[in-house]
Design a protein around this motif. Structure first.
Motif, PDB file in Angstrom:
ATOM      1  N   ARG A 198      17.748  56.309  -0.158  1.00 33.01           N
ATOM      2  CA  ARG A 198      18.445  55.744  -1.320  1.00 33.01           C
ATOM      3  C   ARG A 198      17.718  54.508  -1.833  1.00 33.01           C
ATOM      4  O   ARG A 198      17.575  54.327  -3.045  1.00 33.01           O
ATOM      5  N   LEU A 199      17.245  53.669  -0.915  1.00 30.60           N
ATOM      6  CA  LEU A 199      16.523  52.466  -1.323  1.00 30.60           C
ATOM      7  C   LEU A 199      15.218  52.825  -2.017  1.00 30.60           C
ATOM      8  O   LEU A 199      14.874  52.232  -3.056  1.00 30.60           O
ATOM      9  N   TRP A 252      27.075  50.962   0.538  1.00 28.61           N
ATOM     10  CA  TRP A 252      26.223  51.466  -0.545  1.00 28.61           C
ATOM     11  C   TRP A 252      26.122  52.986  -0.513  1.00 28.61           C
ATOM     12  O   TRP A 252      26.311  53.652  -1.541  1.00 28.61           O
ATOM     13  N   VAL A 253      25.862  53.541   0.655  1.00 29.03           N
ATOM     14  CA  VAL A 253      25.715  54.989   0.765  1.00 29.03           C
ATOM     15  C   VAL A 253      27.071  55.666   0.920  1.00 29.03           C
ATOM     16  O   VAL A 253      27.234  56.845   0.576  1.00 29.03           O
ATOM     17  N   GLY A 305      25.030  48.076   4.951  1.00 28.15           N
ATOM     18  CA  GLY A 305      24.405  48.692   3.787  1.00 28.15           C
ATOM     19  C   GLY A 305      24.731  50.170   3.692  1.00 28.15           C
ATOM     20  O   GLY A 305      25.039  50.694   2.619  1.00 28.15           O
ATOM     21  N   LEU A 348      20.148  55.953   3.984  1.00 26.42           N
ATOM     22  CA  LEU A 348      20.006  54.625   3.383  1.00 26.42           C
ATOM     23  C   LEU A 348      18.570  54.349   2.962  1.00 26.42           C
ATOM     24  O   LEU A 348      18.326  53.814   1.871  1.00 26.42           O
TER      25      LEU A 348
END
Length: 466
Positions: A338-339, A38-39, A34, A335
């Motif tokens: 960000r979530l 994603w990051v 992730g 992360l």
């Protein structure tokens, strides 16, 4: 019908759920991917973040170990065994055991989630005395009973919000503390407590497996050669030399032990007189330690009790650092933040409590610590709530922040039912001497999780705070 569905889910968990350590490895890789995709963090940065977090839970892990073994040592004392023998005069059937264990566990967890150890000890001793108990289901009942802790006296998020100069105030996210009247004393929280203390025991009874022959604790112990039948007093006497010796007199000295107990009791009284009802992990461990010394009377008996209590804690010792590593990836790569930002960005004035609840549940898989999780996602959620509530009276915005914070706490607690991190608090006690694993237990928790997920989601959105 519900019970039969629970049995089918349990069989699926036994078939597909790996060992708790493998679960931690898979979760580590999932979080790492992730952060990578994603990051956009580099593989080396992920590995460094993993290492940086790897030892962040060492103190917490040691506290958990001490809570387990000091609590279990108390249970091995003759006085506690006599007390549980007396209790079985009133609790005589398996259904009464399940109901009582869930309810008493909920009440104990309102004091502190560390008191889950007491529930585990009580449940194991009842299972030794009452026939017909499905032992894996009983462990599930004990584990489910910890859900009330985020609503009680040791709930870390409400206590943090009410702490002077907390990190949210230092960062300028909050201007002042939020009193517990907005959180722990809110009608929303009181309703949640009633729901769990009164509703959860009934729901667990409805889920009781009816179509399978239960494996009882005595039967499981009979399959194992590890469980000793010798009493602690008998084992302690074997250490004595054939002839009288000073060392044996010291080992069996009631006076020496009494002096330490007196010192300990003095500090415990001093602690609560000067600090109020401050139930942190350290004082609980100290209380369990002193109580164990008192109940076992002599140093050598307590040594034997602690040796027995310590024989099944390997899972905690080596698995907690892996969860700390997962937390490190979430924290140091951004992360987790960000979530939280993603979920907060789609929230509205009507839906923000649900998204906060969902955030608490999702992030808990990677950061199974309410305080640690709130440090990662709390600022983003609170900033989003302040933006949503722009122009509203200050008191209303404070209430919105309180509702969002409680929602994170409720989601964090309930999602523990889908991952075995805190089950490692129960297994060392309840699985001592038997061959039972988290996969034998977790299947019984899926349906309660789904039911309470729906109910709690509705409550955090629609239940008035005050």
């Amino acid at each position: 019908m519900i019970g039969k569905l629970g049995e089918q889910v349990t069989q699926l968990f036994r078939k597909y759920m790996p060992d708790a350590f493998v679960f931690a490895i898979l979760l580590t890789l999932l979080v790492a991917f992730g952060a990578l995709f994603w990051v956009g963090v580099s593989p080396l940065e992920i590995i460094v973040s993993w290492y940086d977090g790897f030892f962040d839970l060492l103190a917490f892990g040691m506290q958990i170990v001490l809570i387990i073994i000091t609590g279990f040592a108390i249970a091995l004392s003759p006085a506690v065994n006599k007390g549980i023998d007396y209790l079985t005069r009133f609790i005589r059937t398996p259904r009464q055991v399940y109901f009582f264990v869930v309810m008493i566990g909920m009440l104990l967890s309102l004091v502190s989630f560390g008191w889950l150890v007491i529930t585990a000890v009580l449940a194991r001793e009842l299972a030794l005395r009452i026939k017909g108990i499905n032992y894996a289901f009983l462990i599930a009942c004990v584990y489910f009973s910890m859900n009330s802790w985020v609503m009680g006296l040791s709930s870390s998020i409400p206590l943090l919000l009410n702490t002077d100069k907390n990190f949210l105030i230092d960062a300028g996210i909050l201007e002042t503390v939020i009193p517990t009247s907005y959180t722990l004393g809110a009608w929303l929280n009181i309703t949640m407590i009633l729901l769990l203390v009164l509703g959860a025991p009934i729901i667990m009874l409805l889920l009781l497996p009816k179509h399978q022959k239960p494996k009882e604790l005595c039967e499981l112990l009979a399959e194992s050669s590890d469980e000793t039948t010798m009493s602690i007093q008998e084992e302690a006497s074997l250490i004595e030399l054939p002839k009288k010796a000073v060392s044996d007199r010291l080992n069996n000295s009631v006076i020496l032990q009494a002096m330490i107990v007196l010192m300990g009791v003095t500090y415990i009284v001093y602690h609560f007189m000067t600090k109020g009802l401050d139930l942190n992990f350290n004082i609980m461990i100290f209380f369990f330690l002193i109580l164990g010394l008192l109940l076992h009377k002599t140093p050598i008996r307590y040594v034997v009790a602690m040796k027995r209590a310590s024989s099944n804690i390997s899972g905690v010792l080596f698995q907690y650092p892996f969860y700390a590593g997962i937390m490190g990836i979430m924290l140091y790569t951004g992360l987790g933040e960000r979530l939280a930002q993603l979920l907060a960005s789609v929230a509205t004035i009507d839906s923000y409590p649900f998204y906060a609840y969902l955030t608490g549940g999702m992030v808990n898989f990677a950061i199974p610590s309410a305080g640690g999780e709130f440090a990662v996602v709390g600022p983003g959620i609170i900033e989003a709530v302040k933006e949503i509530g722009a122009g509203l009276p200050e008191k209303q915005v404070t209430a919105m922040i309180s509702r969002a914070s409680l929602s994170i706490a409720y989601g964090e607690s309930l999602s523990n039912m889908l991952q075995p991190f805190y089950l490692l608090l129960v297994i060392p006690i309840m699985a001592k001497g038997v061959n039972i694993h988290p996969r034998d237990v977790m299947g019984y928790l899926l349906i309660p999780f789904l039911l309470f997920f729906v109910i709690q989601s509705l409550l955090v959105v629609f239940m008035p705070l005050a």
